[in-house]
Structure formats: C-alpha cells, structure tokens
Design a protein around this motif. Sequence first.
Motif, PDB file in Angstrom:
ATOM      1  N   GLU A 120     -51.130 -66.787   3.409  1.00  0.00           N
ATOM      2  CA  GLU A 120     -50.912 -65.396   3.003  1.00  0.00           C
ATOM      3  C   GLU A 120     -49.539 -64.852   3.363  1.00  0.00           C
ATOM      4  O   GLU A 120     -49.081 -63.879   2.762  1.00  0.00           O
ATOM      5  N   ALA A 121     -48.881 -65.440   4.352  1.00  0.00           N
ATOM      6  CA  ALA A 121     -47.593 -64.902   4.796  1.00  0.00           C
ATOM      7  C   ALA A 121     -46.796 -65.973   5.521  1.00  0.00           C
ATOM      8  O   ALA A 121     -47.344 -66.938   6.046  1.00  0.00           O
ATOM      9  N   VAL A 122     -45.483 -65.762   5.544  1.00  0.00           N
ATOM     10  CA  VAL A 122     -44.565 -66.665   6.233  1.00  0.00           C
ATOM     11  C   VAL A 122     -43.767 -65.878   7.259  1.00  0.00           C
ATOM     12  O   VAL A 122     -43.282 -64.774   6.976  1.00  0.00           O
ATOM     13  N   LEU A 123     -43.647 -66.452   8.458  1.00  0.00           N
ATOM     14  CA  LEU A 123     -42.810 -65.886   9.509  1.00  0.00           C
ATOM     15  C   LEU A 123     -41.644 -66.834   9.756  1.00  0.00           C
ATOM     16  O   LEU A 123     -41.851 -68.021  10.018  1.00  0.00           O
ATOM     17  N   PHE A 124     -40.440 -66.309   9.680  1.00  0.00           N
ATOM     18  CA  PHE A 124     -39.228 -67.118   9.786  1.00  0.00           C
ATOM     19  C   PHE A 124     -38.528 -66.787  11.097  1.00  0.00           C
ATOM     20  O   PHE A 124     -38.028 -65.671  11.282  1.00  0.00           O
ATOM     21  N   ALA A 125     -38.520 -67.761  12.022  1.00  0.00           N
ATOM     22  CA  ALA A 125     -37.912 -67.547  13.344  1.00  0.00           C
ATOM     23  C   ALA A 125     -36.839 -68.578  13.645  1.00  0.00           C
ATOM     24  O   ALA A 125     -36.515 -68.818  14.804  1.00  0.00           O
ATOM     25  N   MET A 126     -36.300 -69.196  12.598  1.00  0.00           N
ATOM     26  CA  MET A 126     -35.229 -70.163  12.801  1.00  0.00           C
ATOM     27  C   MET A 126     -33.981 -69.441  13.285  1.00  0.00           C
ATOM     28  O   MET A 126     -33.595 -68.411  12.725  1.00  0.00           O
ATOM     29  N   GLY A 127     -33.378 -69.958  14.340  1.00  0.00           N
ATOM     30  CA  GLY A 127     -32.228 -69.284  14.919  1.00  0.00           C
ATOM     31  C   GLY A 127     -31.031 -70.191  15.042  1.00  0.00           C
ATOM     32  O   GLY A 127     -30.725 -70.988  14.151  1.00  0.00           O
ATOM     33  N   ILE A 128     -30.366 -70.089  16.185  1.00  0.00           N
ATOM     34  CA  ILE A 128     -29.157 -70.855  16.433  1.00  0.00           C
ATOM     35  C   ILE A 128     -29.532 -72.274  16.837  1.00  0.00           C
ATOM     36  O   ILE A 128     -30.258 -72.483  17.815  1.00  0.00           O
ATOM     37  N   LEU A 129     -29.063 -73.258  16.093  1.00  0.00           N
ATOM     38  CA  LEU A 129     -29.351 -74.651  16.391  1.00  0.00           C
ATOM     39  C   LEU A 129     -28.326 -75.211  17.377  1.00  0.00           C
ATOM     40  O   LEU A 129     -27.209 -74.709  17.496  1.00  0.00           O
ATOM     41  N   LYS A 130     -28.725 -76.250  18.091  1.00  0.00           N
ATOM     42  CA  LYS A 130     -27.796 -76.905  19.013  1.00  0.00           C
ATOM     43  C   LYS A 130     -26.626 -77.511  18.244  1.00  0.00           C
ATOM     44  O   LYS A 130     -25.508 -77.589  18.743  1.00  0.00           O
ATOM     45  N   ASP A 131     -26.915 -77.949  17.018  1.00  0.00           N
ATOM     46  CA  ASP A 131     -25.859 -78.477  16.159  1.00  0.00           C
ATOM     47  C   ASP A 131     -25.864 -77.683  14.855  1.00  0.00           C
ATOM     48  O   ASP A 131     -26.349 -78.158  13.821  1.00  0.00           O
ATOM     49  N   PRO A 132     -25.395 -76.409  14.905  1.00  0.00           N
ATOM     50  CA  PRO A 132     -25.492 -75.516  13.751  1.00  0.00           C
ATOM     51  C   PRO A 132     -24.857 -76.091  12.494  1.00  0.00           C
ATOM     52  O   PRO A 132     -23.740 -76.611  12.530  1.00  0.00           O
ATOM     53  N   GLN A 133     -25.605 -76.023  11.417  1.00  0.00           N
ATOM     54  CA  GLN A 133     -25.099 -76.470  10.126  1.00  0.00           C
ATOM     55  C   GLN A 133     -24.695 -75.246   9.319  1.00  0.00           C
ATOM     56  O   GLN A 133     -25.227 -74.160   9.509  1.00  0.00           O
ATOM     57  N   HIS A 134     -23.772 -75.434   8.421  1.00  0.00           N
ATOM     58  CA  HIS A 134     -23.276 -74.316   7.630  1.00  0.00           C
ATOM     59  C   HIS A 134     -24.389 -73.735   6.751  1.00  0.00           C
ATOM     60  O   HIS A 134     -24.990 -74.434   5.943  1.00  0.00           O
ATOM     61  N   GLY A 135     -24.677 -72.451   6.940  1.00  0.00           N
ATOM     62  CA  GLY A 135     -25.622 -71.754   6.078  1.00  0.00           C
ATOM     63  C   GLY A 135     -27.051 -72.229   6.169  1.00  0.00           C
ATOM     64  O   GLY A 135     -27.817 -72.083   5.213  1.00  0.00           O
TER      65      GLY A 135
END
Length: 265
Positions: A120-135
């Motif tokens: 029924e719903a999506v929660l998005f909690a993706m944040g700063i990665l240890k190896d951040p990728q562009h976008g």
Amino acid sequence: AEMEPLSTTAQKARASRKLMLVSILKTFGCYSSVYFIRTATFKLYTIQDWRNEMKITIFGATGSLGTEILQQALEQGHEVTVLVRNAKSLPVQYRDKIAVYQGNALNPADVKQALPEGTEAVLFAMGILKDPQHGVCTRATQIIIDAMREANIKRFVYCSGANAATELDQVTFGSRLLAFIGRKLMPEVALDKITQYDYLLQQKDIDWIGVRPAIMKKGPKTGEYRFGFDKYGLRSVIRFSDCAELMLKLLNDQQWVHRAAVVQY
C-alpha cells in the motif's frame, strides 16, 4: 434577543480559539502564514487514522533512520517488506518478522520483487552511502516510482534534506548558510536531493510526501517536533527516532501530499 443557532455559536467559538492559538504560535515563533497548525508541534495536528496497519516496503532499512522506521513500523503492526543490499546488515531481532529481499534499488527487477501484491505504501530512507554514487537517490526514486505505477501503489513518503529547498521555504541567513555548507562538504549529495525533489514535482499521479531534516542525531523518541515551513538553519535538529515516527504518521495523511517540509524541534 433571539438566540443564535448552535452551529453558528460553535463556529464563532472555534474561530475565537483559532485566533488565540495563532497569537500563541506567533509569540513562540512557530506560526507560518502558509500552514497554520501544521507548522506547530505535531501533537497539535491530528492525522486521522494514522495508526492503521498497512502493508509497506522500506528502502534504506539498514541505516540509522531506516532501522528506526523498521522498528516502529513493526511496533505499530504494519506488514513490512525491505530491499537491502546485504540481509546480514539487518538487526537480527527483526529478520524473521519481515519479508527480506536482497538486491539493489538501482535494479528495476529487484525493486519490483520488493513490492509484493497488496503493498500500500513505500517509505524511502536511503541516505548518504559510504561510497556515494552520482544521483543515487534520484535514480532509485525514478525506478521505485515506475514500479509503484505498475503495481498501482500511490503513497510514497521519503526523507530528503533541508537543503532541497521549496518555494514555500522561509529563506534566511541560517538556511543560506546551511545550504552553502552542504554544497561545500557534500556537493553530490546536495545536488542529488534537489534533483530528486524536482523529479517528484512532476509526478502528479503519485501521492508523495517529503520530510526534510537539517541535522539528524541519535536518541530516544520525544514525539514532539515541528513539521512545516518555519525558519531553519544550523540549529535545526531532529532525532532519527522522531523523524521515523513522522514518516509513519504521514502514511495516511492527505494534507501534506505533494509537499516537502522541514522537520525540527
């Protein structure tokens, strides 16, 4: 004198109480001309049926915020699915209570399987990665939204950042300074959050809501915070636990759809 109808009297009483509350909020600097009670402590803003049990999917469930969302979602009785890159990163005590899919949020096939029938719903909690990728947040959001459309899922609650400014923000020296520091220290992340918001603005058929913390820290949940378009800056702090509570409250909310507001104490 003829007595006024009860409905009229009640309306006047409510108007009087509203004016009194406006005065109080102005005194303490919590009033915004854009949103009334919703910019004050969340306890003043009632969300109807926000505790209804739902079937939800969490992206970013192993981070500081995602773990809080997962814990509170289970406490509230939600049926939870997660997509994680490494299932061993999940807290042991939750693994047998949720549906776990191992994969990558940048892989459309992995995302689709993490949205089982009835979600029924999506929660998005993706944040700063240890190896951040562009976008990475923007690209993951695009893939998730496409999969949500295919599965006829409407609600998307995501965590962004205060620097992803909106047209309703109050621009101050503090907000400019926060944005400057963000661009200098984490330029890729700052740009990613902005492009994520710009993308969502175009998704009119999805009931998305954004939560924008400035500075986050660990600590027990207080249950009291402001969510709206108040002034913000380097002193605008929120705990992961309270941010998680807010995001879960917004699962059923209608008044904040297509808005991304700042959460802070």
